[in-house]
Write a protein that holds these residues in place. Structure first.
Motif, short mmCIF file in Angstrom:
data_model
loop_
_atom_site.label_atom_id
_atom_site.label_comp_id
_atom_site.label_asym_id
_atom_site.label_seq_id
_atom_site.Cartn_x
_atom_site.Cartn_y
_atom_site.Cartn_z
N ASP A 10 -5.09 0.91 -4.43
CA ASP A 10 -6.25 0.88 -3.55
C ASP A 10 -7.07 -0.39 -3.78
OD1 ASP A 10 -7.89 2.45 -1.57
OD2 ASP A 10 -9.39 2.16 -3.13
N THR A 13 -5.30 -3.43 -2.16
CA THR A 13 -4.84 -3.34 -0.77
C THR A 13 -5.35 -4.47 0.12
OG1 THR A 13 -4.58 -0.95 -0.88
CG2 THR A 13 -4.86 -1.91 1.30
N THR A 74 -6.40 5.05 1.49
CA THR A 74 -5.96 3.66 1.50
C THR A 74 -5.23 3.36 2.80
OG1 THR A 74 -5.71 3.68 -0.92
CG2 THR A 74 -4.57 1.93 0.28
#
Length: 297
Positions: A10, A13, A74
């Protein structure tokens, strides 16, 4: 509770996607547990290939969902769900003789051992050993998580054998092992690809890098798996006849002694280790896979 893998994915990302869009790849290759690579490939509309450092395990099949590796939120930030495109292939370094129907199909490639140079090698490693040398190592994670105390029986058993034991345990605290015998050499980090060619056997935890370096160099193994993929690696090596796996670590020394004697003296195990070494050497090199990968694009 999100796993560390999902948390790290996450955090990575947004920047990973930005870099990928700037780079504009026609293919994404990702480590099998870092499934952010699959999200990136979906967003770019390009094929995706998984890479395994050891056995071709399928985390999605084992976990039942990708959620342990990638948070739903996410994906939602990018307008996607966890229903991501599955990889077109999984590249792995496992020789065919160590595979079974339990593993998903994949592309076997040659394992090329390289554990860094670390600067100048110690002078003792430049000389051939005068008696069988046994490497004892636990990789870089196990000592920091659980210590090295469970190796005490190993050290005691090695003390009673005509061998040179090399404790390649980095900077681990060795106090739990007690006074070390005269035939035990303590060293810091030593590249396994430089150390193992001089060894008759290795005792270790079953991490993929350690296991496959020993496989590629034809070294019989005593494996004491601690977690993660280590039990799988140990089972596969034992089933092929190149290792003895003991789990959990026994409370008495006798099983360790019997296993050490086997990896040091068993001619069939040594022959099997050499056979796997030759099999790995005959696999396609990473370079040989380039055209096959390009054909996916």
């Amino acid at each position: 509770m999100p796993s560390p893998f999902a948390k790290v994915a996450d955090l990575m990302t947004d920047e990973t996607i930005r870099i990928a869009r700037d780079f504009r790849p026609t293919l994404v290759i990702y480590p099998r547990l870092h499934v952010l690579g699959r999200l990136v490939a979906d967003l770019l509309g390009v094929p995706v290939v998984a890479h395994s450092p050891g056995l071709p395990l399928d985390p999605e099949a084992r976990l039942g969902s990708l959620e342990w590796l990638l948070l739903p939120s996410t994906c939602e930030r990018q307008g996607r769900t966890l229903e991501l495109t599955r990889p077109a292939a999984q590249i792995h370094p496992t020789p065919p003789s160590m595979l079974s129907d339990a593993f998903p199909p994949g592309w076997s490639t040659r394992y090329v051992p390289f554990n860094g140079s670390g600067g100048a090698l110690p002078s003792w490693l430049l000389q051939p050993p005068t008696r069988p040398r046994v490497c004892v190592t636990l990789g870089s994670v196990v000592p920091g998580m659980g210590g090295v105390g469970f190796l005490k029986h190993v050290v005691e058993a090695l003390a009673e054998r005509d061998v040179e034991a090399v404790l390649a345990l980095g900077g681990a605290d060795l106090q739990a092992l007690g006074p070390l015998p005269a035939n035990v050499r303590v060293t810091g980090w030593v590249p396994l690809n430089e150390l193992l060619p001089s060894c008759s056997a290795i005792v270790h935890h079953g991490g993929a890098g350690t296991t496959w370096t020993a496989l590629a160099l034809g070294i019989p193994q005593l494996i004491l798996p601690q977690g993660a993929d280590q039990p799988d690696n140990a089972e596969a090596a034992q089933r092929r006849g190149v290792a003895v796996s003991i789990t959990p670590v026994p409370e008495t020394r006798e099983p360790i002694e019997a296993a050490l004697d086997r990896v040091l003296k068993d001619g069939e195990m040594r022959a099997a280790a050499r056979a796997v070494q030759e099999e790995i050497a005959g696999l396609p090199s990473p370079h040989d896979l380039i055209e096959r990968l390009a054909a996916l694009t």
